[in-house]
Design an enzyme around this catalytic site. Structure first.
Site, PDB file in Angstrom:
ATOM      1  N   LYS A   1       0.843  -1.212   0.000  1.00 41.25           N
ATOM      2  CA  LYS A   1       0.000   0.000   0.000  1.00 41.25           C
ATOM      3  C   LYS A   1       0.873   1.255   0.000  1.00 41.25           C
ATOM      4  CE  LYS A   1      -2.154  -1.305   3.832  1.00 41.25           C
ATOM      5  NZ  LYS A   1      -1.466  -2.592   4.070  1.00 41.25           N
TER       6      LYS A   1
ATOM      7  N   ARG B   1     -10.405   0.128   7.832  1.00 39.23           N
ATOM      8  CA  ARG B   1      -9.945  -1.209   8.209  1.00 39.23           C
ATOM      9  C   ARG B   1     -11.003  -2.010   8.937  1.00 39.23           C
ATOM     10  NH1 ARG B   1      -4.090   0.049   8.415  1.00 39.23           N
ATOM     11  NH2 ARG B   1      -3.107  -1.881   9.024  1.00 39.23           N
TER      12      ARG B   1
ATOM     13  N   ARG C   1      11.609  -5.636   5.312  1.00 40.65           N
ATOM     14  CA  ARG C   1      11.368  -4.194   5.119  1.00 40.65           C
ATOM     15  C   ARG C   1      12.250  -3.346   6.036  1.00 40.65           C
ATOM     16  NH1 ARG C   1       5.447  -1.806   5.620  1.00 40.65           N
ATOM     17  NH2 ARG C   1       5.582  -2.801   7.656  1.00 40.65           N
TER      18      ARG C   1
ATOM     19  N   ARG D   1      10.543  -1.366  11.561  1.00 41.45           N
ATOM     20  CA  ARG D   1       9.324  -0.963  12.273  1.00 41.45           C
ATOM     21  C   ARG D   1       9.060  -1.890  13.456  1.00 41.45           C
ATOM     22  NH1 ARG D   1       4.380   0.287   8.192  1.00 41.45           N
ATOM     23  NH2 ARG D   1       3.284  -1.011   9.687  1.00 41.45           N
TER      24      ARG D   1
ATOM     25  N   ARG E   1      -0.936  -9.124  13.113  1.00 38.50           N
ATOM     26  CA  ARG E   1      -1.513  -8.185  12.132  1.00 38.50           C
ATOM     27  C   ARG E   1      -2.258  -8.943  11.037  1.00 38.50           C
ATOM     28  NH1 ARG E   1       3.757  -5.449  10.643  1.00 38.50           N
ATOM     29  NH2 ARG E   1       2.649  -4.178   9.128  1.00 38.50           N
TER      30      ARG E   1
HETATM   31  P1  AP5 Z   1       4.787  -1.639   1.982  1.00 41.15           P
HETATM   32  O1  AP5 Z   1       4.465  -0.794   0.794  1.00 41.15           O
HETATM   33  O2  AP5 Z   1       5.473  -1.018   3.141  1.00 41.15           O
HETATM   34  O3  AP5 Z   1       3.456  -2.434   2.465  1.00 41.15           O
HETATM   35  P2  AP5 Z   1       2.147  -1.892   3.181  1.00 41.15           P
HETATM   36  O4  AP5 Z   1       0.983  -2.552   2.522  1.00 41.15           O
HETATM   37  O5  AP5 Z   1       2.157  -0.412   3.254  1.00 41.15           O
HETATM   38  O6  AP5 Z   1       2.368  -2.585   4.591  1.00 41.15           O
HETATM   39  P3  AP5 Z   1       2.168  -1.995   6.076  1.00 41.15           P
HETATM   40  O7  AP5 Z   1       2.914  -2.912   6.978  1.00 41.15           O
HETATM   41  O8  AP5 Z   1       2.503  -0.544   6.114  1.00 41.15           O
HETATM   42  O9  AP5 Z   1       0.639  -2.195   6.230  1.00 41.15           O
HETATM   43  P4  AP5 Z   1      -0.162  -2.184   7.533  1.00 41.15           P
HETATM   44  O10 AP5 Z   1      -1.524  -2.093   7.002  1.00 41.15           O
HETATM   45  O11 AP5 Z   1       0.099  -3.316   8.431  1.00 41.15           O
HETATM   46  O12 AP5 Z   1       0.443  -0.922   8.323  1.00 41.15           O
HETATM   47  P5  AP5 Z   1      -0.103   0.521   8.637  1.00 41.15           P
HETATM   48  O13 AP5 Z   1       1.050   1.425   8.702  1.00 41.15           O
HETATM   49  O14 AP5 Z   1      -1.244   0.879   7.774  1.00 41.15           O
HETATM   50  O15 AP5 Z   1       5.647  -2.887   1.429  1.00 41.15           O
HETATM   51  C1  AP5 Z   1       6.134  -3.889   2.313  1.00 41.15           C
HETATM   52  C2  AP5 Z   1       7.503  -4.388   1.822  1.00 41.15           C
HETATM   53  O16 AP5 Z   1       7.330  -5.058   0.577  1.00 41.15           O
HETATM   54  C3  AP5 Z   1       8.514  -3.263   1.573  1.00 41.15           C
HETATM   55  O17 AP5 Z   1       9.802  -3.701   1.952  1.00 41.15           O
HETATM   56  C4  AP5 Z   1       8.449  -3.035   0.033  1.00 41.15           C
HETATM   57  O18 AP5 Z   1       9.678  -2.553  -0.465  1.00 41.15           O
HETATM   58  C5  AP5 Z   1       8.118  -4.439  -0.461  1.00 41.15           C
HETATM   59  N1  AP5 Z   1       7.279  -4.484  -1.667  1.00 41.15           N
HETATM   60  C6  AP5 Z   1       6.165  -3.742  -1.928  1.00 41.15           C
HETATM   61  N2  AP5 Z   1       5.622  -4.095  -3.118  1.00 41.15           N
HETATM   62  C7  AP5 Z   1       6.397  -5.103  -3.617  1.00 41.15           C
HETATM   63  C8  AP5 Z   1       6.350  -5.907  -4.803  1.00 41.15           C
HETATM   64  N3  AP5 Z   1       5.376  -5.767  -5.723  1.00 41.15           N
HETATM   65  N4  AP5 Z   1       7.291  -6.866  -4.953  1.00 41.15           N
HETATM   66  C9  AP5 Z   1       8.265  -7.039  -4.031  1.00 41.15           C
HETATM   67  N5  AP5 Z   1       8.381  -6.299  -2.896  1.00 41.15           N
HETATM   68  C10 AP5 Z   1       7.454  -5.356  -2.686  1.00 41.15           C
HETATM   69  O19 AP5 Z   1      -0.690   0.317  10.112  1.00 41.15           O
HETATM   70  C11 AP5 Z   1       0.163   0.043  11.202  1.00 41.15           C
HETATM   71  C12 AP5 Z   1      -0.663  -0.028  12.479  1.00 41.15           C
HETATM   72  O20 AP5 Z   1      -1.304   1.258  12.717  1.00 41.15           O
HETATM   73  C13 AP5 Z   1      -1.813  -1.031  12.481  1.00 41.15           C
HETATM   74  O21 AP5 Z   1      -1.373  -2.321  12.834  1.00 41.15           O
HETATM   75  C14 AP5 Z   1      -2.742  -0.412  13.536  1.00 41.15           C
HETATM   76  O22 AP5 Z   1      -2.263  -0.639  14.841  1.00 41.15           O
HETATM   77  C15 AP5 Z   1      -2.612   1.080  13.256  1.00 41.15           C
HETATM   78  N6  AP5 Z   1      -3.607   1.554  12.260  1.00 41.15           N
HETATM   79  C16 AP5 Z   1      -3.319   2.116  11.051  1.00 41.15           C
HETATM   80  N7  AP5 Z   1      -4.460   2.413  10.395  1.00 41.15           N
HETATM   81  C17 AP5 Z   1      -5.482   2.042  11.218  1.00 41.15           C
HETATM   82  C18 AP5 Z   1      -6.891   2.076  11.085  1.00 41.15           C
HETATM   83  N8  AP5 Z   1      -7.488   2.538   9.966  1.00 41.15           N
HETATM   84  N9  AP5 Z   1      -7.632   1.601  12.119  1.00 41.15           N
HETATM   85  C19 AP5 Z   1      -7.065   1.124  13.236  1.00 41.15           C
HETATM   86  N10 AP5 Z   1      -5.724   1.052  13.424  1.00 41.15           N
HETATM   87  C20 AP5 Z   1      -4.953   1.505  12.409  1.00 41.15           C
HETATM   88 MG    MG Z   2       2.241   1.012   4.834  1.00 43.84          MG
END
Ligand code: AP5
Ligand code: MG
Length: 221
Positions: free
Chosen positions: A16, A91, A130, A163, A174
């Site tokens: 994402k 979410r 990552r 992270r 997660r």
């Molecule tokens: P990356 O692009 O970082 O993946 P991502 O989908 O952004 O993963 P996140 O871990 O950020 O998602 P998340 O939903 O768990 O975290 P968030 O910050 O939203 O890519 C991952 C890796 O893969 C990287 O190394 C990249 O280089 C590689 N990659 C990408 N595409 C690739 C490809 N095609 N091929 C190969 N490699 C690739 O949330 C974190 C926390 O915040 C949650 O757990 C929760 O506690 C809280 N939170 C956030 N939003 C909410 C909400 N709406 N409600 C409640 N709690 C929330």
């Molecule tokens: Mg992310």
């Protein structure tokens, strides 16, 4: 076709943040990542950060009310000519319903939801590799970029880190939380005719190109 607001939906590690960055740079979207906003609040030690910290470290969701207010505040500041790119929100069904109501209230067309489909095994592989820059937010991967914790970010010189929720235990939780609370959004948006699903395991550059085609309305779904 006019540019449409987008939601990137998908499990942790689906890409994402990576693809949001691409779309933001190439198509002038206003990127809103609730995860990035919450991590910034934790780093600052604000009230919101203090409330969110323990949930995030354990890989649990932060309570709906806190996150919905955060997005509602940004939505109020959004100009008519700007386009939203939501990453990590909604979410839960409660968050999705609140977002649908926010769009209705301001009379915007409901967003297109891009579902990034990926297997659990690939999620674990990506997240364990990552590495993040604390200063400019660039996302790296040890396997692809050969950069590790403590190395300097090639973009800005920041010191790369892991992270706190990318530890194996938190990753497992997660994924569990995603399946339980967030996967039902796929059906919610399918029924509303807002959903398009893409293969998130394909090559990163190919996927970026596919997403840009979808965002420009040049790929049918
Ligand atoms: P990356 O692009 O970082 O993946 P991502 O989908 O952004 O993963 P996140 O871990 O950020 O998602 P998340 O939903 O768990 O975290 P968030 O910050 O939203 O890519 C991952 C890796 O893969 C990287 O190394 C990249 O280089 C590689 N990659 C990408 N595409 C690739 C490809 N095609 N091929 C190969 N490699 C690739 O949330 C974190 C926390 O915040 C949650 O757990 C929760 O506690 C809280 N939170 C956030 N939003 C909410 C909400 N709406 N409600 C409640 N709690 C929330
Ligand atoms: Mg992310």
């Amino acid at each position: 076709m006019a540019q449409r607001d987008l939601i990137l939906l998908g499990p942790p590690g689906a890409g994402k943040g990576t693809h949001a960055e691409y779309l933001k740079t190439h198509m002038s979207y206003t990127h809103l990542s609730t995860g990035d906003l919450l991590r910034a609040a934790v780093a600052k030690g604000s009230d919101l950060g203090k409330q969110a910290k323990s949930y995030m470290e354990a890989g649990e969701l932060v309570p709906d009310g806190l996150v919905i207010s955060l997005v509602a505040e940004r939505m109020e500041q959004l100009g008519d000519e700007e386009h939203f790119l939501l990453d990590g929100f909604p979410r839960t069904i409660a968050q999705a319903e609140a977002l649908t109501a926010m769009f209705e209230r301001v009379g915007r067309e409901q967003p297109l939801v891009i579902n990034l489909a990926i297997s659990d095994a690939e999620v674990v592989r990506r997240l364990s590799g990552r590495r993040m820059c604390p200063d400019c937010g660039t996302i790296y991967n040890v396997r692809r970029d050969g950069l590790d914790v403590g190395d300097k970010c090639p973009q800005c010189g920041g010191e790369l880190y892991l992270r706190s929720d990318d530890r194996p235990e938190a990753i497992r939780n997660r994924l569990k939380v995603y399946k339980q609370d967030s996967a039902p959004l796929i059906e919610y948006y399918r029924q509303r005719g807002q959903l398009v699903t893409v293969d998130a395991e394909q090559d990163q550059h190919q996927l970026s190109a596919e997403l840009a085609q979808i965002a420009r309305g040049r790929r049918s779904y």
